[in-house]
Design an enzyme around this catalytic site. Structure first.
Site, PDB file in Angstrom:
ATOM      1  N   SER A   1       0.853  -1.183   0.000  1.00 60.02           N
ATOM      2  CA  SER A   1       0.000   0.000   0.000  1.00 60.02           C
ATOM      3  C   SER A   1       0.892   1.237   0.000  1.00 60.02           C
ATOM      4  O   SER A   1       2.110   1.128   0.148  1.00 60.02           O
ATOM      5  CB  SER A   1      -0.862   0.012   1.252  1.00 60.02           C
ATOM      6  OG  SER A   1      -0.021   0.201   2.378  1.00 60.02           O
ATOM      7  N   LYS A   2       0.295   2.401  -0.146  1.00 55.83           N
ATOM      8  CA  LYS A   2       1.065   3.654  -0.166  1.00 55.83           C
ATOM      9  C   LYS A   2       1.935   3.775   1.070  1.00 55.83           C
ATOM     10  O   LYS A   2       3.094   4.153   1.012  1.00 55.83           O
ATOM     11  CB  LYS A   2       0.104   4.840  -0.223  1.00 55.83           C
ATOM     12  CG  LYS A   2      -0.442   5.087  -1.610  1.00 55.83           C
ATOM     13  CD  LYS A   2      -0.233   6.540  -2.020  1.00 55.83           C
ATOM     14  CE  LYS A   2      -0.385   6.720  -3.510  1.00 55.83           C
ATOM     15  NZ  LYS A   2      -1.750   6.867  -3.966  1.00 55.83           N
TER      16      LYS A   2
END
Ligand code: GLU
Length: 479
Positions: A255-256
């Site tokens: 994920s980011k």
């Protein structure tokens, strides 16, 4: 047609040149997984003295953007992954893709399908109800085209093999088999005449003479579908290697927060391209216990056998470590250039020269270029300096206010402006004033850097030069 495969006949037999490609869809920035795919393809080509192409898969006209194309190109350039020849833009080749669909049609290996949206919806619902994936039932495969409903523009579908199995010997996954009955008569050309992704990729890879496809394993199932086109056209398929995706440190999808960012974010965070290359290489490829692998070494060693089969985990701490290593090794002038850019001084040659001289004292103390720029900022700051609260407190303390005129007087008379001599003078000053060395050094640091932390202060003095140092001392706040 594109550049022909180069044939090397120097050994009396033909050796096929390795040709790889990076084929991003410009629907988003160059993310870290894409950068790794590009790096592996680049390394494989460079290792074999082959060719590495860049193909922008911009057929999705709605989601493809110029900004994304620019970010991909900038990201690859920044990473030092140079491609050979012109960039190929997939959309521009749509007529060629349609031509291949027509050839398959003419050869009886594809057919026109006039199914309505409603019919397909029914098929989808029936599959759902049966808990099966949707598979087009081939109802127009053998139907007489005379039955075609008037005014309906057909799609072109491939005739999938009905029996047997397709075997792909993957460079990473090994032998993978799929029963052909699982393959459906997929669409090659939509009713508006535009090619599908599957068709475009295969035609381009064929025409570009791609010998090795290295890509994320989310494309593994596509390979079986793409093979149908190769086989129907009588083309040899390239060798495929599907690399496991990158996961977060906890094993979950990246994920980011975990680092699923665009390459430009890593540049802004101050990572060096050499460090990111080394990190991405190790993220899914190994050579014994080696962690620090220069790009030159990577080109020498890179092979498909070293690609791991399980997903790798992104780890910022490892990246930071590697970055520290490459920072310490980096050329001072190069680093100074990066720092000057971050400080908005890229065009200031005096600042660049000063920063270059300052690098040996700074680079071992910073994890990345951003930190380095923060630590180096005081060197090139225009007077009057900005003072941190703690530094100001030191400067306005009565004992400093009493001592500063003596410090200024002594240094104004100095002839030798080298660190050792400057330190010697400070010791003399401390002794004659009956204070410790720190009582002289701390105010010096505060006045010269605006902060209470810096590289060794006499080194700083030397690098600043007498004029600038004296001006800063004289301007230091005393109240
Ligand atoms: N354009 C595809 C993507 O960005 C890659 C296609 C391929 O590598 O075959 O995922």
């Amino acid at each position: 047609m594109l550049e022909p495969t180069k044939i090397n006949a120097s050994f009396g037999f033909q050796i096929m040149t390795v040709v790889t490609r990076f084929a991003p869809s410009p629907t988003g920035f160059l993310h870290i997984g894409g950068a790794r795919t590009a790096l592996f393809n680049w390394l494989y080509a460079r290792h074999h003295g082959g060719i590495f192409h860049l193909r922008i898969e911009d057929t999705d006209r709605v989601r493809s953007t110029d900004a994304a194309i620019e970010a991909i190109i900038d990201g690859l350039k920044w990473l030092g992954l140079d491609w050979d020849g012109e960039i190929v833009y997939q959309f521009s080749r749509a007529p060629r893709h349609a031509e291949v669909a027509q050839q398959l049609l003419d050869a009886g290996k594809a057919y026109r399908c006039y199914c309505s949206v409603e019919e397909l919806d029914e098929m989808r619902k029936a599959a759902q109800a049966a808990g099966k994936p949707m598979k087009y039932d081939g109802r127009w495969r053998d139907r007489d085209p005379k039955d075609a409903p008037a005014g309906v523009k057909p799609v072109i579908r491939i005739k999938a093999p009905l029996a047997g199995e397709t075997i792909v010997v993957d460079g990473v996954q090994g032998e993978v088999r799929v029963a052909n009955e699982q393959l459906d008569d997929m669409i090659l050309l939509r009713s508006d005449g535009t090619p599908t992704y599957m068709l475009s990729v295969v035609v381009d890879d064929h025409d570009m003479n791609i010998t090795h496809v290295i890509r994320g394993d989310d494309h593994l199932t596509n390979t079986f579908r793409q093979r149908m086109i190769y086989d129907s056209m009588g083309w040899t398929a390239p060798h495929f290697s599907h690399i496991p995706l990158i996961h977060g440190p906890d094993g979950a999808k990246l994920s980011k927060r975990h680092g699923a960012l665009g390459v430009e974010a890593y540049r802004d965070m101050g990572y060096l391209p050499a460090a990111l290359r080394n990190y991405l290489l190790r993220l899914g490829w190994g050579h014994g216990d080696d962690e620090i692998i220069s790009t030159q070494q990577a080109i020498e060693w890179f092979d498909l056998g070293g690609i791991g089969r399980s997903p790798s985990r992104f780890d910022f701490a490892k990246l930071d470590n590697l970055n520290g290593h490459y920072m310490r090794q980096a050329d001072d002038a190069e680093l100074a250039k990066g720092v000057a850019e971050k400080l908005g001084k890229a065009d200031d040659s005096a600042a660049l020269a000063l920063l270059t001289r300052a690098m040996p004292g700074l680079k071992s103390r910073a994890k990345n270029l951003k930190e380095l720029a923060e630590n180096a900022g005081f060197y090139v700051q225009q007077r009057p300096l900005a003072f941190a609260d703690k530094a100001k407190a030191i400067l306005v303390a009565p004992e400093t206010v009493a001592l500063m005129p003596k410090i200024i007087e002594a240094y104004a008379a100095a002839n030798d402006w080298q660190a050792a001599a400057l330190e010697e003078m400070a010791r003399g000053l401390a002794e004659s004033s009956g204070v410790k060395l720190g009582a002289v050094a701390q105010p010096l640091r505060a006045a010269l850097t605006g902060s209470t932390q810096s590289p060794p202060i006499f080194e700083v003095m030397e690098i600043l030069g007498k004029d600038e140092a004296m001006a800063r001392l004289k301007e230091a706040p005393s109240a």
